[in-house]
Design an enzyme around this catalytic site. Structure first.
Site, PDB file in Angstrom:
ATOM      1  N   ASN A 203       0.841  -1.211   0.055  1.00  0.00           N
ATOM      2  CA  ASN A 203      -0.115   0.049   0.085  1.00  0.00           C
ATOM      3  C   ASN A 203       0.887   1.406  -0.008  1.00  0.00           C
ATOM      4  O   ASN A 203       0.379   2.267  -0.664  1.00  0.00           O
ATOM      5  CB  ASN A 203      -1.043  -0.065   1.174  1.00  0.00           C
ATOM      6  CG  ASN A 203      -0.467   0.098   2.453  1.00  0.00           C
ATOM      7  OD1 ASN A 203       0.737  -0.339   2.599  1.00  0.00           O
ATOM      8  ND2 ASN A 203      -1.394   0.563   3.636  1.00  0.00           N
TER       9      ASN A 203
ATOM     10  N   GLY B 102       4.084   1.491  -0.925  1.00  0.00           N
ATOM     11  CA  GLY B 102       4.835   1.446  -2.330  1.00  0.00           C
ATOM     12  C   GLY B 102       4.029   2.128  -3.588  1.00  0.00           C
ATOM     13  O   GLY B 102       4.461   2.980  -4.252  1.00  0.00           O
TER      14      GLY B 102
ATOM     15  N   PHE C 136      12.170  -8.530   2.445  1.00  0.00           N
ATOM     16  CA  PHE C 136      12.353  -8.741   0.864  1.00  0.00           C
ATOM     17  C   PHE C 136      13.582  -8.062   0.259  1.00  0.00           C
ATOM     18  O   PHE C 136      14.071  -8.243  -0.634  1.00  0.00           O
ATOM     19  CB  PHE C 136      11.191  -8.419  -0.052  1.00  0.00           C
ATOM     20  CG  PHE C 136       9.809  -8.959   0.282  1.00  0.00           C
ATOM     21  CD1 PHE C 136      10.002 -10.783   0.125  1.00  0.00           C
ATOM     22  CD2 PHE C 136       8.585  -8.720   0.466  1.00  0.00           C
ATOM     23  CE1 PHE C 136       8.852 -11.134   0.297  1.00  0.00           C
ATOM     24  CE2 PHE C 136       7.565  -9.607   0.625  1.00  0.00           C
ATOM     25  CZ  PHE C 136       7.634 -10.901   0.427  1.00  0.00           C
TER      26      PHE C 136
ATOM     27  N   ALA D 158      -0.155   5.292   4.867  1.00  0.00           N
ATOM     28  CA  ALA D 158      -0.478   5.310   3.285  1.00  0.00           C
ATOM     29  C   ALA D 158      -1.795   5.563   2.754  1.00  0.00           C
ATOM     30  O   ALA D 158      -1.875   6.512   1.776  1.00  0.00           O
ATOM     31  CB  ALA D 158       0.144   3.866   2.769  1.00  0.00           C
TER      32      ALA D 158
ATOM     33  N   LYS E 157      10.431   5.548  16.906  1.00  0.00           N
ATOM     34  CA  LYS E 157       9.144   6.206  17.530  1.00  0.00           C
ATOM     35  C   LYS E 157       8.176   4.720  17.695  1.00  0.00           C
ATOM     36  O   LYS E 157       7.280   4.990  18.665  1.00  0.00           O
ATOM     37  CB  LYS E 157       8.406   6.861  16.212  1.00  0.00           C
ATOM     38  CG  LYS E 157       8.387   5.952  15.065  1.00  0.00           C
ATOM     39  CD  LYS E 157       7.084   6.136  14.255  1.00  0.00           C
ATOM     40  CE  LYS E 157       6.897   5.199  13.067  1.00  0.00           C
ATOM     41  NZ  LYS E 157       6.163   5.425  12.283  1.00  0.00           N
TER      42      LYS E 157
ATOM     43  N   ARG F 134      -0.589   1.036  15.296  1.00  0.00           N
ATOM     44  CA  ARG F 134      -0.920  -0.183  16.163  1.00  0.00           C
ATOM     45  C   ARG F 134       0.098  -0.615  17.336  1.00  0.00           C
ATOM     46  O   ARG F 134      -0.551  -1.360  18.241  1.00  0.00           O
ATOM     47  CB  ARG F 134      -0.622  -1.278  15.204  1.00  0.00           C
ATOM     48  CG  ARG F 134       0.779  -1.442  14.447  1.00  0.00           C
ATOM     49  CD  ARG F 134       1.005  -2.678  13.565  1.00  0.00           C
ATOM     50  NE  ARG F 134       0.116  -2.649  12.464  1.00  0.00           N
ATOM     51  CZ  ARG F 134       0.279  -3.355  11.336  1.00  0.00           C
ATOM     52  NH1 ARG F 134       1.257  -4.193  11.294  1.00  0.00           N
ATOM     53  NH2 ARG F 134      -0.570  -3.284  10.473  1.00  0.00           N
ATOM     54  N   ASN F 135       1.106  -0.096  17.380  1.00  0.00           N
ATOM     55  CA  ASN F 135       2.117  -0.223  18.553  1.00  0.00           C
ATOM     56  C   ASN F 135       1.312   0.366  19.759  1.00  0.00           C
ATOM     57  O   ASN F 135       1.155   0.008  20.910  1.00  0.00           O
ATOM     58  CB  ASN F 135       3.496   0.269  18.304  1.00  0.00           C
ATOM     59  CG  ASN F 135       4.275  -0.458  17.158  1.00  0.00           C
ATOM     60  OD1 ASN F 135       4.627  -1.535  17.390  1.00  0.00           O
ATOM     61  ND2 ASN F 135       4.385  -0.059  16.275  1.00  0.00           N
TER      62      ASN F 135
END
Lengths: 421, 421
Positions: free
Chosen positions: A20, A22, A122, A178, A277, A343-344
């Site tokens: 998303n 990229g 990757f 994103a 962060k 999410r963290n």
């Protein structure tokens, strides 16, 4: 600064990665290559890890009368036909000059600007696949957040990409979710780009030529050196037929009315902000979960920014600037966004509210995905321990100790008190 | 640094003001005067604007069998008897060494440290009431957020208090919601204190004596001078029987395990952060109301911090430091808190969501109270206009133009683009 029309060649841009973020960055730069046709070739190649994709029935691109919708198709074919990444960025129309390409080799062929935007796992393999196949004078920009920690030390992704390919690699990072950037909701970002100047025709990106005209110690090396590393890639100058990759021109590649770009030199600072962060966001989530309110959360962020600065200056001293963390989108703004709802933050908060270990919340909430903050916290701690510097980073250390059950979120003020106040 | 027991006298602390923040600060310092009995007299006088108060039936202090609960009582009597400010800080037990005092004159008598924590509209009159009645060598700390804008220019409350009383006055400001500090939820704050050194026995607060030992140009003057003002109060040295008011000792007065204090020199920076963040919070509320997400909100905050820095350096150039805004609780942390849930943020957000003018939202939501952000935005704009500097502060100017209906919240990215990117 740019003398228009004076160059025989234009820059060719390739995006390596099509998740998303990229795909979103490909959209941004593809809009700009059209808008700045004097500098860039319009076509933007985007490498897509090929997979067979069935368009979901709920998708606006689903058409029961079309073969595209009724049986699985190669993702590149769907993107190039529908002008939409139906799997990773559904619902966002993509410019026609983006070409989804299943071959990473052909994606990077003849590209002078390589934009890396891949999941961590990757990166190594992708670099392996294009090593020796990129233009020797290509320049990279890494949009990958995070750092690589190994026994040798900490390495930025921009560094490892640059080292593996023998090219200079800058970084892009900011308070950028994103999906929001894709929908053209306004945000800012920071691009760090500061290759050594190697040609009098191409002065340093800021416009003030540096003293040395052919140095082979890049920023990569001066920082790597600091951490006991030795590799010194020999950089190849950009041929003079191309427009210089000045800050002004790099800005033209990324800046949009909805995506405001500021250029800086500090690649390490920009990259570190995006990685560290996530550690801070865990602490912010815990204090929020305790019901300590916005004061406490803001205090955690402030202390976190200060520890980022200290970490950068201590271990990447040559290039890191305080302002990168305190004044740029990649620093303070990304910290705020990550500690507001990332999410963290959310999983850490839930772990306190539900009185469950964060690993359990991670399993319940993330559907198999992993929190970056927890692994970064442990990696950073292992690094600090090896360097004997744990006590100088009370917040980073507190996060690690809470994660391993040695301390509780309630202990954070005490753990910070002696050092930060 | 302090040589304990070496001083014949101790500091006497008075708090002028007893709203929720005034009472909270009185609680904080009263806890510390007991803990640091070598430096401070235990008793803390707190001036209370006397009023007749009936304890609400829902209050935990309500006792139907007691006369205190059945008929209106002077607020000072209730505070001193119940050890609770039932009207402005209900439910929070106060230390026994706080003495609510209805006489402002007797409150400040013999006090060497005066802590000002009053609503704006009471400051001038309160100073009038104690002018010439405070110890000539008393030192002030203003906890009042905001700035005073008049035809002559902008003045900080610390400056006007210092000028009116002929004393030095520092400032305290931070990401502090009074009710959360009162409940001992952890937060941080910033205390700015930097009086000119006038006595070799009492070196400059940071410990490094300044060159001049008897200067009469305080920070107040150097900044006021900048803005075309002339007053130069003659400061009286603190007698050597008292412990020096070093940063170390000032910290002992305010720092608590739940209230972490950092000392700085930059009084103007600390004061400006607390005033200007309210303007920025309006813009943050608008973009949030538009549904632009956390990226956009973080961008507004980042730009806001940068405009605060520029404003401070341009108009208070002698003393203002970038770090006060980018690294301290009074700057970045207070900005984050105010743009997360403060009333300026909330009302601005609602005005977009409900498609109503902000004045209407203010009437509906604030029960007669007024938004500080809107008046500060107009005052700051009038000042910038007079100085011919509007264009250099695109965010502050955008907020003003949106408030007067000349622009819309949707225009913010465009209004910022040329200047900040």
């Amino acid at each position: 600064m740019t003398s228009l029309g004076a160059y025989a060649k234009k820059h060719r841009v390739a995006v390596i990665g099509s998740g998303n973020w990229g795909t979103t960055i490909a959209k941004v730069v593809a809009e700009n290559t059209v808008e700045h046709a004097d500098l860039f070739e319009s076509d933007v190649q985007m490498w897509v890890f090929e997979e067979q994709v069935t368009i979901p029935k709920g998708s606006s691109s689903y058409d029961p009368g079309s073969e595209l919708s009724t049986k699985p198709q190669p993702l590149t074919h769907l993107i190039n036909t529908l002008r939409e990444n139906v799997k990773y960025l559904p619902g966002v129309p993509l410019p026609k000059n983006i070409h989804a390409n299943p071959s990473i080799e052909s994606t990077v062929k003849d590209a002078t600007i390589l934009i890396f935007n891949l999941p961590h796992q990757f990166i190594a393999k992708s670099c392996e696949g294009i090593k020796g196949k990129v233009l020797p004078f290509a320049r990279g920009v890494s949009c990958i957040k995070g750092v690589e920690v190994s026994d040798q030390g900490i390495e930025l992704f921009s560094e490892s990409i640059g080292r593996k390919l023998g090219i200079y690699c800058g970084a892009l990072s900011g308070a950028n979710i994103a999906s929001e950037v894709a929908l053209e909701k306004w945000s800012e970002t920071t691009v760090a780009y500061d290759p050594p100047s190697m040609d009098s025709r191409h002065p340093s990106p800021k416009g003030s030529p540096r003293q040395s005209i052919d140095i082979n110690v890049s920023d990569i090396d001066s920082t790597a050196l600091d951490r006991g590393e030795k590799s010194k890639p020999q950089l190849t100058p950009l041929p003079s037929e191309y427009p210089p990759l000045s800050h002004e021109n790099m800005k033209k590649l990324f800046h949009r009315p909805y995506f405001h770009v500021r250029l800086v030199d500090d690649v390490a600072g920009v990259s570190l902000g995006g990685a560290l962060k996530n550690v801070v966001a865990l602490a912010a989530g815990w204090v929020d979960g305790l019901g300590w309110g916005d004061n406490a959360k803001a205090a955690v962020m402030r202390v976190g920014i200060m520890e980022e600065v200290k970490f950068g200056k201590m271990f990447f001293s040559e290039s890191v600037k305080t302002q990168t963390f305190t004044e740029e989108s990649c620093g303070v703004a990304d910290m705020i966004t990550s500690c507001s709802g990332g999410r963290n933050f959310r999983c850490a908060k839930l772990s306190v509210v539900k009185k469950k270990p964060i690993e359990e919340v991670e399993r319940e909430e993330l559907n198999g995905q992993k929190l970056q903050g927890t692994s970064t916290a442990h990696e950073v701690n292992a690094f600090l321990k090896r360097k004997g510097r744990e006590a100088e980073f009370p917040l980073f250390t507190a996060v690690h100790r809470i994660l391993i059950g040695e301390k509780r979120p309630e202990d954070i003020p005490d753990l910070l008190e002696s050092k930060t106040s």
